[in-house]
Design a protein around this motif. Sequence first.
Motif, mmCIF file in Angstrom:
data_model
loop_
_atom_site.group_PDB
_atom_site.id
_atom_site.type_symbol
_atom_site.label_atom_id
_atom_site.label_comp_id
_atom_site.label_asym_id
_atom_site.label_seq_id
_atom_site.Cartn_x
_atom_site.Cartn_y
_atom_site.Cartn_z
ATOM 1 N N VAL A 88 0.861 -1.184 0.000
ATOM 2 C CA VAL A 88 0.000 0.000 0.000
ATOM 3 C C VAL A 88 0.896 1.232 0.000
ATOM 4 O O VAL A 88 1.763 1.366 0.873
ATOM 5 C CB VAL A 88 -0.922 0.007 1.243
ATOM 6 C CG1 VAL A 88 -1.808 1.236 1.244
ATOM 7 C CG2 VAL A 88 -1.776 -1.243 1.276
ATOM 8 N N ILE A 89 0.713 2.089 -0.978
ATOM 9 C CA ILE A 89 1.475 3.341 -1.017
ATOM 10 C C ILE A 89 0.473 4.482 -1.147
ATOM 11 O O ILE A 89 -0.354 4.494 -2.071
ATOM 12 C CB ILE A 89 2.469 3.364 -2.197
ATOM 13 C CG1 ILE A 89 3.498 2.236 -2.043
ATOM 14 C CG2 ILE A 89 3.171 4.717 -2.283
ATOM 15 C CD1 ILE A 89 4.531 2.172 -3.141
ATOM 16 N N THR A 90 0.528 5.405 -0.209
ATOM 17 C CA THR A 90 -0.387 6.548 -0.243
ATOM 18 C C THR A 90 0.388 7.814 -0.593
ATOM 19 O O THR A 90 1.424 8.103 0.019
ATOM 20 C CB THR A 90 -1.077 6.728 1.131
ATOM 21 O OG1 THR A 90 -1.755 5.523 1.444
ATOM 22 C CG2 THR A 90 -2.082 7.876 1.104
ATOM 23 N N MET A 149 0.186 11.810 -0.614
ATOM 24 C CA MET A 149 -0.591 12.914 -0.053
ATOM 25 C C MET A 149 -0.329 14.144 -0.900
ATOM 26 O O MET A 149 0.828 14.587 -1.018
ATOM 27 C CB MET A 149 -0.212 13.139 1.407
ATOM 28 C CG MET A 149 -0.739 12.028 2.284
ATOM 29 S SD MET A 149 0.100 11.849 3.842
ATOM 30 C CE MET A 149 1.491 10.874 3.437
ATOM 31 N N LYS A 190 3.755 13.662 -1.315
ATOM 32 C CA LYS A 190 4.438 13.075 -0.160
ATOM 33 C C LYS A 190 3.942 11.640 -0.038
ATOM 34 O O LYS A 190 2.727 11.407 -0.036
ATOM 35 C CB LYS A 190 4.079 13.875 1.092
ATOM 36 C CG LYS A 190 4.804 13.433 2.341
ATOM 37 C CD LYS A 190 4.418 14.346 3.486
ATOM 38 C CE LYS A 190 5.143 13.970 4.755
ATOM 39 N NZ LYS A 190 4.803 14.854 5.860
ATOM 40 N N VAL A 191 4.883 10.708 0.021
ATOM 41 C CA VAL A 191 4.440 9.309 0.019
ATOM 42 C C VAL A 191 4.732 8.613 1.348
ATOM 43 O O VAL A 191 5.719 8.910 2.012
ATOM 44 C CB VAL A 191 5.099 8.491 -1.121
ATOM 45 C CG1 VAL A 191 4.590 8.914 -2.477
ATOM 46 C CG2 VAL A 191 6.609 8.546 -1.056
ATOM 47 N N GLU A 192 3.843 7.701 1.679
ATOM 48 C CA GLU A 192 4.085 6.799 2.804
ATOM 49 C C GLU A 192 3.579 5.417 2.400
ATOM 50 O O GLU A 192 2.781 5.288 1.468
ATOM 51 C CB GLU A 192 3.403 7.289 4.081
ATOM 52 C CG GLU A 192 1.916 7.149 4.083
ATOM 53 C CD GLU A 192 1.295 7.384 5.448
ATOM 54 O OE1 GLU A 192 1.840 8.141 6.256
ATOM 55 O OE2 GLU A 192 0.222 6.813 5.682
ATOM 56 N N SER A 193 4.090 4.415 3.083
ATOM 57 C CA SER A 193 3.759 3.066 2.643
ATOM 58 C C SER A 193 3.587 2.133 3.840
ATOM 59 O O SER A 193 3.789 2.533 4.993
ATOM 60 C CB SER A 193 4.876 2.528 1.763
ATOM 61 O OG SER A 193 6.006 2.277 2.558
ATOM 62 N N GLU A 226 8.374 13.584 -1.963
ATOM 63 C CA GLU A 226 8.770 13.768 -0.564
ATOM 64 C C GLU A 226 8.411 12.502 0.206
ATOM 65 O O GLU A 226 7.377 11.878 -0.070
ATOM 66 C CB GLU A 226 8.005 14.958 0.021
ATOM 67 C CG GLU A 226 8.449 15.322 1.417
ATOM 68 C CD GLU A 226 7.538 16.351 2.076
ATOM 69 O OE1 GLU A 226 6.831 17.075 1.359
ATOM 70 O OE2 GLU A 226 7.539 16.393 3.314
ATOM 71 N N LEU A 227 9.269 12.111 1.120
ATOM 72 C CA LEU A 227 8.992 10.883 1.871
ATOM 73 C C LEU A 227 8.441 11.221 3.250
ATOM 74 O O LEU A 227 8.918 12.154 3.902
ATOM 75 C CB LEU A 227 10.272 10.061 2.043
ATOM 76 C CG LEU A 227 10.989 9.642 0.762
ATOM 77 C CD1 LEU A 227 12.155 8.731 1.101
ATOM 78 C CD2 LEU A 227 10.053 8.924 -0.182
ATOM 79 N N ALA A 228 7.457 10.477 3.654
ATOM 80 C CA ALA A 228 6.933 10.644 5.013
ATOM 81 C C ALA A 228 8.027 10.229 6.002
ATOM 82 O O ALA A 228 8.947 9.497 5.638
ATOM 83 C CB ALA A 228 5.691 9.781 5.201
ATOM 84 N N SER A 274 8.132 8.138 8.155
ATOM 85 C CA SER A 274 8.221 6.691 8.397
ATOM 86 C C SER A 274 9.059 5.971 7.347
ATOM 87 O O SER A 274 9.435 4.815 7.554
ATOM 88 C CB SER A 274 6.810 6.092 8.394
ATOM 89 O OG SER A 274 6.156 6.443 7.185
ATOM 90 N N GLU A 275 9.366 6.622 6.239
ATOM 91 C CA GLU A 275 10.001 5.919 5.124
ATOM 92 C C GLU A 275 11.526 6.061 5.161
ATOM 93 O O GLU A 275 12.056 7.166 5.067
ATOM 94 C CB GLU A 275 9.475 6.451 3.782
ATOM 95 C CG GLU A 275 7.976 6.418 3.658
ATOM 96 C CD GLU A 275 7.360 5.053 3.897
ATOM 97 O OE1 GLU A 275 7.853 4.074 3.320
ATOM 98 O OE2 GLU A 275 6.393 4.972 4.686
ATOM 99 N N PRO A 285 9.490 4.264 -1.190
ATOM 100 C CA PRO A 285 8.687 3.060 -1.446
ATOM 101 C C PRO A 285 8.429 2.818 -2.934
ATOM 102 O O PRO A 285 8.013 1.733 -3.315
ATOM 103 C CB PRO A 285 7.374 3.338 -0.698
ATOM 104 C CG PRO A 285 7.325 4.791 -0.480
ATOM 105 C CD PRO A 285 8.729 5.307 -0.487
ATOM 106 N N PRO A 343 2.892 4.096 9.921
ATOM 107 C CA PRO A 343 1.534 4.196 9.356
ATOM 108 C C PRO A 343 0.753 2.887 9.500
ATOM 109 O O PRO A 343 -0.461 2.898 9.642
ATOM 110 C CB PRO A 343 1.771 4.508 7.887
ATOM 111 C CG PRO A 343 3.173 4.966 7.766
ATOM 112 C CD PRO A 343 3.925 4.414 8.917
ATOM 113 N N TYR A 344 1.462 1.776 9.449
ATOM 114 C CA TYR A 344 0.795 0.482 9.606
ATOM 115 C C TYR A 344 1.548 -0.337 10.646
ATOM 116 O O TYR A 344 2.772 -0.230 10.747
ATOM 117 C CB TYR A 344 0.761 -0.286 8.278
ATOM 118 C CG TYR A 344 -0.169 0.335 7.266
ATOM 119 C CD1 TYR A 344 -1.490 -0.082 7.160
ATOM 120 C CD2 TYR A 344 0.276 1.354 6.430
ATOM 121 C CE1 TYR A 344 -2.350 0.503 6.247
ATOM 122 C CE2 TYR A 344 -0.578 1.948 5.519
ATOM 123 C CZ TYR A 344 -1.893 1.515 5.429
ATOM 124 O OH TYR A 344 -2.737 2.098 4.537
#
Lengths: 431, 235
Positions: A199-201, A203, A421-424, B10-12, B14-15, B19, B39-40
């Motif tokens: 899962v990659i979100t 923002m 901005k990505v988070e996974s 841009e990376l959060a 947590s990364e 990813p 995040p998870y």
Amino acid sequence: MEKRAEGIWMKLDNAAKIYPAAMRRDWTAIFRFSMNLTEPVDPQVLAEAVRSTLPRFPSFSVRLRRGVFWFYLDQNPGEPELQQDVANPCVRMKLRENRHFMFRVRYYDTRIAVEFFHVLCDGTGGLCFTKTLVAEYLRLKYGAEIPRGREILDCREAPRPEEWEDAFLKYAGKQTRSRQEPDAYFLPGISEPPDGIHVITGMIPVREVLSRSKALGVTLTEYLTAVLIQSVDAIQRRHVRRESRLKPVKVCIPVNLRAFFPSPTLRNFSFFVNPGIEARLGACSLEEIAALVHHQMGLEATEKNLRARFSVNVRSERNPILRVTPLFLKNLVMRAVFYRVGDRKTSTTLTNLGRVELPQEMARYVQRVDLVLGPLSRNRAVSAAITYGDTLYYTFTNTMKNRELEREFFCRLVQLGIPVKVESNEQWSER
Amino acid sequence: MSYCVNCGVELAESEKCCPLCQTEVVNPRSPWKEPSTRPYPPRLERLMKRIDRRYLALILGAFLLLPVFITLLCDFLTGEGLSWSLYVLSASVMLAVWILLPLWAKQFHLLSFLALDGLAALLFLAVVERLSEGSWFLPLAAPITLCFFSALLLLVWLCRRSPAGRWLSRIALGLLFCSVFCLLVELIVALYLSHQLVLNWSLFVLLPCLILALAARILDSKQKLKDEILKRMFY
């Protein structure tokens, strides 16, 4: 616990009929809404909130049962088990392990997430349930007085029968339209095991996307669809050398039918439109694709056209021969049709639930809203978008080892000057 | 605030890596630290990957042993010793080699298994011949079985060597396999029955199969023609 409606049983709505037949040991059609609050979730209060919400949604406290000719939904007197969230959301739902409920409520840190089996509802129904559940949680936890209405239901009110009507049957017409169309390009890649879900979100500031879509004279969904189509097309051109072998690139866009046919139903009432490009004709610029998508949506997403298209399914359901065919035979046929047609007609899916509006009394507790679409049966990379506040949360779900589509899509947005901005859900520390 | 140099996103917080492209992002001003909340959660919902093949082999083996034990018991209780129960025993051995062995094996060697299948079939036929006091094994059953499994091994080996996507060539090979096998069967049967090498019905199989195999092979080598057919057969 409030007394739930007893003795109510329901036929599966027209769109839901395919899902029990198509479900596999390792796959069910699932989507998920989640809301991040300002403070960690209290599981005891959340369980209480589930107990007080469920009686208001009789079409959600049901279990799937086999009849002689059709599946049907029977009241489930039990209580759903509250679950801790996992790193791989939307993994197949085993109904027996889920106390036969077709949704599951999960929590993690500040997040409350609800995953729905598509038999129960579509995005609109799912969002209404999630909003009401979170509103109940906030009421119980903080005593928040949240105004109730059509989108956040009042749990003290009695449920209305219109909320579980099959609106497809209500609005189906006599005229039908063929659904035949050529197969679309299939994204290549090695599959992960069924529990390997990436899962990659992304923002994204929504005003940035809106300004660019307005400049092209298209809607936000059409703009995102155009970028997605261009991304898939670029991947296809990298993998397929001969231009004559290029396949159409199409994206499945679910359309909320309530916008065309007024219905308070919380069950499935959406259809789809598959805009796309004929890749063999040559590479298109974003402006060209956006114009194509805009016009295809204009042609396809009309009241009459949508009615004619979903009426085909309703007509099949009403076919007397099909109705008296035993369920096991129907299942075989429906499964075969699903795997032959299903999601072969599109390369991927983009579902945009639009902007989530919450009353001020609730919004002060909610930091973020996400929508995750579970992987489809064949299309292993799909996406879902939802806007809350100033941010568009664009989530890719992928069950392949590569992240080619996500990278292509987000890089394109960055190249267009839209910050992402990505988070996974990757577990970096375990690598 | 770190950005992926490869993707530009841009990376959060947590990364640790991007990813999208797995490139590690090294920001000297703010080195990556495992955040207190990700995040998870780390817990994965595991699905059983596939049926445990060895477990399945054990269950099937137990089922296969049942008729063997029952027939052996019947044979010994009636005082006949090993007689008709040998039919069941040899058939069970053949089934075990055909089904249980591939399930039990850690690696799937198709060619080796096919060779063993052929040997098991030969053994079964030899036992049946011995018990029925016939004389058909060496002149008839053994050559046909050997021909079948040898041709099948050759077919599988050739199909594996042909490049991916050349499905028409594989069809051609399959047709060749059918025609040659029919030819050999007729020759062996004719030798057994009349001690003469006469060809009759197998020619009716041989000719169309050869023509179709040739057509498929030619078609496979003409990419333009293949494209044209696919285009015209579009549905």
